[in-house]
Design a protein around this motif. Structure first.
Motif, mmCIF file in Angstrom:
data_model
loop_
_atom_site.group_PDB
_atom_site.id
_atom_site.type_symbol
_atom_site.label_atom_id
_atom_site.label_comp_id
_atom_site.label_asym_id
_atom_site.label_seq_id
_atom_site.Cartn_x
_atom_site.Cartn_y
_atom_site.Cartn_z
ATOM 1 N N ASP A 178 0.643 -1.148 -0.097
ATOM 2 C CA ASP A 178 0.017 -0.035 -0.169
ATOM 3 C C ASP A 178 0.885 1.369 0.082
ATOM 4 O O ASP A 178 1.886 1.254 0.575
ATOM 5 C CB ASP A 178 -0.855 -0.115 1.124
ATOM 6 C CG ASP A 178 -1.845 -1.121 1.443
ATOM 7 O OD1 ASP A 178 -2.391 -1.683 0.246
ATOM 8 O OD2 ASP A 178 -2.082 -1.627 2.260
ATOM 9 N N ASN A 179 0.415 2.274 -0.954
ATOM 10 C CA ASN A 179 0.967 3.525 -0.845
ATOM 11 C C ASN A 179 1.157 4.191 0.552
ATOM 12 O O ASN A 179 0.069 4.503 1.139
ATOM 13 C CB ASN A 179 0.427 4.290 -1.640
ATOM 14 C CG ASN A 179 1.269 5.694 -2.033
ATOM 15 O OD1 ASN A 179 1.962 6.247 -1.223
ATOM 16 N ND2 ASN A 179 0.827 6.400 -3.166
ATOM 17 N N HIS B 156 2.092 6.955 1.535
ATOM 18 C CA HIS B 156 1.634 8.415 1.755
ATOM 19 C C HIS B 156 0.137 8.461 1.959
ATOM 20 O O HIS B 156 -0.164 9.497 2.079
ATOM 21 C CB HIS B 156 2.205 9.103 0.467
ATOM 22 C CG HIS B 156 3.601 9.114 0.388
ATOM 23 N ND1 HIS B 156 4.141 9.252 -0.832
ATOM 24 C CD2 HIS B 156 4.498 9.111 1.274
ATOM 25 C CE1 HIS B 156 5.611 9.394 -0.688
ATOM 26 N NE2 HIS B 156 5.911 9.270 0.694
ATOM 27 N N ARG B 157 -0.559 7.346 1.545
ATOM 28 C CA ARG B 157 -2.141 7.444 1.487
ATOM 29 C C ARG B 157 -2.707 6.901 2.876
ATOM 30 O O ARG B 157 -3.806 6.731 3.004
ATOM 31 C CB ARG B 157 -2.604 6.735 0.469
ATOM 32 C CG ARG B 157 -2.170 7.608 -1.119
ATOM 33 C CD ARG B 157 -2.732 6.700 -2.015
ATOM 34 N NE ARG B 157 -2.570 7.595 -3.279
ATOM 35 C CZ ARG B 157 -2.656 7.152 -4.657
ATOM 36 N NH1 ARG B 157 -2.919 5.535 -4.672
ATOM 37 N NH2 ARG B 157 -2.167 7.465 -5.778
ATOM 38 N N GLN C 58 -2.916 6.214 7.248
ATOM 39 C CA GLN C 58 -2.698 6.883 8.673
ATOM 40 C C GLN C 58 -2.177 5.762 9.427
ATOM 41 O O GLN C 58 -2.939 5.016 10.057
ATOM 42 C CB GLN C 58 -4.205 7.392 8.848
ATOM 43 C CG GLN C 58 -4.727 8.606 8.096
ATOM 44 C CD GLN C 58 -3.714 9.632 8.243
ATOM 45 O OE1 GLN C 58 -3.630 10.238 9.260
ATOM 46 N NE2 GLN C 58 -3.656 10.485 7.129
ATOM 47 N N ASN D 181 6.611 8.358 8.305
ATOM 48 C CA ASN D 181 5.276 8.307 8.196
ATOM 49 C C ASN D 181 4.322 7.568 9.188
ATOM 50 O O ASN D 181 3.259 8.059 9.389
ATOM 51 C CB ASN D 181 4.820 7.354 6.689
ATOM 52 C CG ASN D 181 4.844 8.156 5.596
ATOM 53 O OD1 ASN D 181 3.949 8.835 5.115
ATOM 54 N ND2 ASN D 181 6.186 8.081 4.974
#
Length: 248
Positions: free
Chosen positions: A186-187, A189-190, A192, A243
């Motif tokens: 999964d990306n 940056h997208r 949480q 992140n």
């Protein structure tokens, strides 16, 4: 000059088999020595240049033998290309079991064989305040002199535990998230992400081993825009860790 026996002992600690047999490791250079002498780790012997030993801010532990040596002798005995400060023979701290605690993140390394990368990853764990670092039994030794130097002093603060990594991951509670870097994940940056669970990093050239990959609950991908084939494992870990903590 130090005695032949001391010189032989120091040079033996360049090798893992002697570090394990003797229960000691080397700390070299001014930065690492200052961190060592401010920590609870126990040096057995110090080899220092006269200039470094005379530093009024240096706190030498009582009862520890100190040999005053030249920078040339330090370079000959140690692993650094240049060393004008000193080196220490230090007792290897006891490994304490690492178990993920609620709301805390552990870093785990799978077959990261370069000691410089392992040291940088331990330093990253220190920067982000992680609970510790679990190393697979195929990783570089945490007490390799190159690993210790690459931590830039973080070896004094970050607990490490070298284990059979797949077996350790399989023992964790099923509800605990286990993240791993993957080109098809999964990306990041997208998402949480919350800093809880385990983040597993594999070697740059081979990625995660299949037994470790099978333990993941979520795969994370760092999207790129250029033509580079891959990222260094420590750089990848830094991006992923940031992140996890970006909303904190």
């Amino acid at each position: 000059m130090v005695s032949k026996a001391v010189a032989k002992y120091v040079q033996q600690l360049h090798q893992k088999k002697y570090r394990q047999r003797l229960g000691t490791f080397l700390v070299e250079g001014a930065k690492s020595l200052r961190e060592l002498l401010s920590s609870e780790l126990q040096p057995e012997r110090l080899l220092l240049t006269a200039e470094f030993a005379a530093d009024p801010g240096l706190r030498l532990p009582p009862g520890v033998p100190v040999d005053v040596v030249s920078a040339e002798e330090l370079t000959r005995l140690g692993t650094l290309q240049t060393n004008d400060a000193g080196l220490a023979v230090v007792r290897t701290p006891a490994e304490l079991p690492l178990r993920p605690q609620p709301g805390q993140l552990l870093l785990a390394l799978d077959q990261v064989r370069d000691p410089g990368n392992v040291g940088t990853l331990i330093r990253l764990a220190d920067w982000y305040g992680l609970q510790g670092v679990v190393l697979s039994d195929t990783c570089a030794d945490a007490w390799n002199p190159k690993t210790v130097s690459a931590t830039m002093g973080s070896f004094t603060r970050v607990p490490v535990w070298q284990r059979d990594l797949p077996a350790w991951l399989q023992e964790l509670p099923q509800e605990l998230p286990v993240y791993g870097a993957d080109l098809h994940g999964d990306n990041v940056h997208r998402l949480q992400l919350r800093p809880s669970g385990v983040l597993v990093m594999g070697s740059e050239s081979h990625g995660l081993t299949p037994p470790v990959e099978a333990c993941l609950t979520q795969r994370l991908h760092i999207p790129g825009r250029g033509q580079a084939e891959s990222l260094n494992v420590a750089i990848s870990a830094a991006i992923l860790l940031d992140n996890f903590f970006r909303n904190g």
